[in-house]
Motif scaffolding. Structure first.
Motif, short mmCIF file in Angstrom:
data_model
loop_
_atom_site.label_atom_id
_atom_site.label_comp_id
_atom_site.label_asym_id
_atom_site.label_seq_id
_atom_site.Cartn_x
_atom_site.Cartn_y
_atom_site.Cartn_z
N TRP A 1 0.82 -1.20 0.00
CA TRP A 1 0.00 0.00 0.00
C TRP A 1 0.86 1.26 0.00
O TRP A 1 0.59 2.21 -0.71
N GLU B 1 3.65 1.82 -1.26
CA GLU B 1 4.26 2.07 -2.55
C GLU B 1 3.22 2.38 -3.63
O GLU B 1 3.54 2.95 -4.65
N ARG B 2 1.96 1.95 -3.41
CA ARG B 2 0.90 2.18 -4.39
C ARG B 2 0.38 3.60 -4.34
O ARG B 2 -0.04 4.15 -5.35
N VAL B 3 0.35 4.21 -3.17
CA VAL B 3 -0.23 5.53 -2.99
C VAL B 3 0.72 6.58 -3.54
O VAL B 3 1.89 6.64 -3.17
N ARG B 4 0.22 7.39 -4.42
CA ARG B 4 1.00 8.47 -5.01
C ARG B 4 0.76 9.74 -4.21
O ARG B 4 -0.26 9.88 -3.54
N PRO B 5 1.65 10.72 -4.27
CA PRO B 5 1.46 11.98 -3.53
C PRO B 5 0.15 12.67 -3.91
O PRO B 5 -0.52 13.25 -3.06
N GLU B 6 -0.23 12.61 -5.18
CA GLU B 6 -1.47 13.28 -5.59
C GLU B 6 -2.71 12.58 -5.02
O GLU B 6 -3.74 13.20 -4.83
N ASP B 7 -2.60 11.27 -4.69
CA ASP B 7 -3.72 10.59 -4.04
C ASP B 7 -3.96 11.17 -2.65
O ASP B 7 -5.09 11.38 -2.25
N GLN C 1 -3.18 14.19 -1.66
CA GLN C 1 -3.69 15.55 -1.81
C GLN C 1 -5.19 15.53 -2.11
O GLN C 1 -5.93 16.35 -1.59
N GLU C 2 -5.63 14.60 -2.93
CA GLU C 2 -7.07 14.48 -3.23
C GLU C 2 -7.86 14.18 -1.97
O GLU C 2 -8.92 14.73 -1.74
#
Length: 185
Positions: A117, A119-125, A127-128
């Motif tokens: 998990w 590693e799957r989550v991106r920074p923009e996720d 922020q959303e």
């Protein structure tokens, strides 16, 4: 004492595959390799006959251990293969089923490799999610904070005299009720 090339190193020797013992490679046991019908009957014990396709081959897994492969006709498992691992004791003609199952081949459709998990989550996720949380807070502040099912019409209800000392006071305004309760204390 001149150095002469070693005769044994001049030929490229076949190198065994890493992790595979030497005794595992070679021809399959003749009795076990001929037991195709026995292997098919064993696979039919875990799958209907219409889901088992043609015999694809037999490969040696070791001394008196052979794996028979069958095409899979199971919906959603294109390219997969049913397998039956057969074995026998030395000097015996009695074939025994060791293992059954379904394996992917090189042509199989497989799920992507699992990714943790973090590693799957991106920074923009992230922020959303923060923006969504802020929008919920703003929406909650904009709405009336009254509980669900609570109307302004029901705010002024009949006088509940159970907690008043003065049961004769039937005033309708909340200010008068709270004021009279303070005076009696």
């Amino acid at each position: 004492m001149t150095s002469q090339p070693d005769q044994s190193t001049s030929k490229p020797a076949s190198k065994p595959r890493a992790g595979v013992p030497v005794w595992r490679v070679g021809k399959p046991d003749a009795v076990l390799a001929a037991a195709v019908d026995f292997a098919r009957a064993a696979v039919e014990g875990i799958a209907p006959a219409e889901q088992i396709g043609q015999h694809l081959g037999a490969k040696s897994e070791g001394d008196r251990v052979v794996t028979h492969l069958f095409e899979s006709k199971l919906a959603g498992y294109q390219g997969w293969q049913w397998y039956a691992v057969l074995t026998r004791n030395s000097r015996s003609k009695v074939v025994t089923v060791n293992e059954l199952g379904l394996l992917p081949s090189e042509d199989s459709i497989l799920a992507p490799e699992w990714v943790p998990w973090a590693e799957r989550v991106r920074p923009e996720d992230a922020q959303e999610n923060e923006q969504d949380a802020e929008a919920l807070v703003v929406d909650a502040d904009a709405q009336d904070t009254a509980p669900a099912g609570y109307d302004d019409d029901t705010a002024v209800s009949a006088d509940d005299d159970s907690d008043d000392d003065d049961s004769d006071d039937d005033s309708d305004s909340p200010e008068e009720q709270s004021g009279s309760a303070r005076e009696t204390d």
